[in-house]
Design an enzyme around this catalytic site. Sequence first.
Site, short mmCIF file in Angstrom:
data_model
loop_
_atom_site.label_atom_id
_atom_site.label_comp_id
_atom_site.label_asym_id
_atom_site.label_seq_id
_atom_site.Cartn_x
_atom_site.Cartn_y
_atom_site.Cartn_z
N GLU A 228 0.86 -1.10 0.09
CA GLU A 228 0.06 -0.07 0.05
C GLU A 228 0.74 1.07 0.10
O GLU A 228 1.50 1.53 0.82
CB GLU A 228 -0.89 -0.16 1.18
N CYS A 262 -2.03 9.00 2.64
CA CYS A 262 -2.01 8.30 1.46
C CYS A 262 -3.12 8.72 0.52
O CYS A 262 -3.03 9.01 -0.61
CB CYS A 262 -1.57 6.74 1.48
P1 NDP Z 1 9.29 4.80 4.29
O1 NDP Z 1 8.39 4.17 3.09
O2 NDP Z 1 10.69 5.07 4.00
O3 NDP Z 1 8.86 4.24 5.46
C1 NDP Z 1 7.94 3.18 5.77
C2 NDP Z 1 8.31 1.79 6.60
O4 NDP Z 1 9.20 1.28 5.55
C3 NDP Z 1 9.00 2.27 7.72
O5 NDP Z 1 8.78 1.25 8.51
C4 NDP Z 1 10.56 2.11 6.92
O6 NDP Z 1 11.43 1.92 8.06
C5 NDP Z 1 10.53 0.93 6.19
N1 NDP Z 1 11.41 1.04 4.99
C6 NDP Z 1 12.16 2.25 4.43
N2 NDP Z 1 12.90 1.87 3.57
C7 NDP Z 1 12.68 0.58 3.33
C8 NDP Z 1 13.61 -0.46 2.61
N3 NDP Z 1 14.34 -0.29 1.76
N4 NDP Z 1 13.11 -1.70 2.72
C9 NDP Z 1 12.31 -2.18 3.76
N5 NDP Z 1 11.53 -1.33 4.44
C10 NDP Z 1 11.92 0.06 4.33
O7 NDP Z 1 8.56 6.17 4.39
P2 NDP Z 1 9.08 7.73 5.10
O8 NDP Z 1 8.88 7.72 6.46
O9 NDP Z 1 10.67 7.87 4.41
O10 NDP Z 1 8.46 8.95 4.19
C11 NDP Z 1 8.80 9.16 2.87
C12 NDP Z 1 7.58 9.31 1.85
O11 NDP Z 1 6.98 7.97 1.59
C13 NDP Z 1 6.52 10.34 2.34
O12 NDP Z 1 6.84 11.61 2.04
C14 NDP Z 1 5.41 9.72 1.59
O13 NDP Z 1 5.34 10.45 0.11
C15 NDP Z 1 5.69 8.39 1.65
N6 NDP Z 1 4.68 7.67 2.77
C16 NDP Z 1 3.54 7.02 2.32
C17 NDP Z 1 2.81 6.44 3.23
C18 NDP Z 1 1.30 6.04 2.96
O14 NDP Z 1 0.61 6.06 3.72
N7 NDP Z 1 1.37 5.71 1.53
C19 NDP Z 1 3.14 6.40 4.78
C20 NDP Z 1 4.51 7.05 4.91
C21 NDP Z 1 5.16 7.50 3.95
P3 NDP Z 1 12.37 3.01 8.76
O15 NDP Z 1 11.38 3.92 9.67
O16 NDP Z 1 13.28 2.39 9.74
O17 NDP Z 1 13.17 3.63 7.69
#
Ligand code: NDP
Length: 454
Positions: A228, A262
């Site tokens: 998602e 989102c």
């Molecule tokens: P991320 O996608 O980086 O984080 C979401 C989750 O994924 C966290 O638990 C994170 O861990 C983990 N994660 C990050 N990189 C990896 C990877 N390479 N492999 C596996 N797991 C990973 O979101 P951000 O917080 O950095 O936000 C960045 C952008 O993402 C936002 O500006 C927005 O555009 C989008 N976003 C969208 C969401 C939605 O609901 N669709 C929710 C959050 C973000 P960790 O925190 O340890 O890095």
Amino acid sequence: MAIASINPVTGEVLKTFEPLTDQQLEHKLALADRTFATYKHTSFRDRAQWMHQAADILEAKKTELGIIMTLEMGKTLKSAITEIEKCANLCRFYAEHAPQFLADTPAQTDASRTIIRYQPLGIILAVMPWNFPFWQVFRFAVPALMAGNVGLLKHASNVPQCALAIAEVFHAAGIPEGAFQTLLVGADRVAGLVADARVKAATLTGSESAGQSLAAIAGHHLKKVVLELGGSDPFIVLKSADLELAVNTAVTARVMNNGQTCIAAKRFIVEEAIADQFIAQFVEKFKALKVGDPMQPETDVGPLATPQILNELDLQVKASVDLGAKVLVGGYRVKEKGNFYAPTILADIPLGAPPYQEEFFGPVASVFRVQNFTEAIALANSTNFGLGASFWSNDQQEIELAIEQIEAGAVFVNGMVKSDPRIPFGGIKRSGFGRELGVEGIREFVNIKTIWIK
Ligand code: NDP
């Protein structure tokens, strides 16, 4: 990223956590694996009782849990409490409906008896984001646990106290300890977890890049994933719409959760005949929004969750303006301290500017004028995302065509896009794949076993 709670209002580090050692992680994996052997045989009645108990705990502690969320990621306390209540409803929904959603389904074939049975898979890994720190996790965990799976949660590194509090709620509700565990680990440990033979599937909510990484590893190991990811949802208002209701809803749909949702409406596509009126009212209402301390009940918009999110949003607005977009309201950081960004409306956006393709994760709305229905739908579909769409019109023919033509996982007519336990939730295109919630959600992580008896 360090695992830490940092107050987005003050920048104060509230608490830091050491990531699990390899040995501690192995202990938790082994416990999950052992627990699955017995947990899968627990009855729906037991699981439902635990979920009802979890719902009662959530409701009893909603303010306390809400405060943890607000302090860690800045959503307003009133919205945090609503989120906890929503999780309680979700627990009750699946407690009541899971037995029916997963009951044996008969089929007619050439056999004397044919049945479709839904069996749990085992350990499911959930990689979750910080924007709805409780809801996103419950949305995964409740159906997974009701189906007889066990869950491992790798939560975002900036919401560790939420992650621990969620595990406590489930344990206090009576769910066996190994059936749901929080893993305090960074994103760098996800690949190893997905590769582990004991982990059967994974789900991720977050950015496109995180989704791509997880899907690539899961693909390598041939494991099921649900993703998602982001969205740049259109909010289309045509001339026959109830304008006042549309404008009021547009404001909520853009700024709820401080704009970090989102399924937030991000691109407001308005028919020329009503565009001036819509924009005038929209700007007026954005100007009236109260930005400030998320603990205060009168606050509409709190800080963004992290300085990184704030910087990214600020850069996106600046890039749009550099290309010629007009700022109708806002367009700046609010305070020296804290991750505050002014509620902002962009208009006259030139083709190719960031609002056309990028997700703006904060209180920034982009307005586009279109001549008619056809242009509106073409613009709505012109992004790589396809999560939700909100369509406003009172013309039945337009409504039917919009439902048919909009490329999205959901179309909400004359209302804002929202998630609801009773209906599936998820996207197409680069917004991800698979579904959460509803009957479809609980059937994502099961073995749909075909039984054919001659
Ligand atoms: P991320 O996608 O980086 O984080 C979401 C989750 O994924 C966290 O638990 C994170 O861990 C983990 N994660 C990050 N990189 C990896 C990877 N390479 N492999 C596996 N797991 C990973 O979101 P951000 O917080 O950095 O936000 C960045 C952008 O993402 C936002 O500006 C927005 O555009 C989008 N976003 C969208 C969401 C939605 O609901 N669709 C929710 C959050 C973000 P960790 O925190 O340890 O890095």
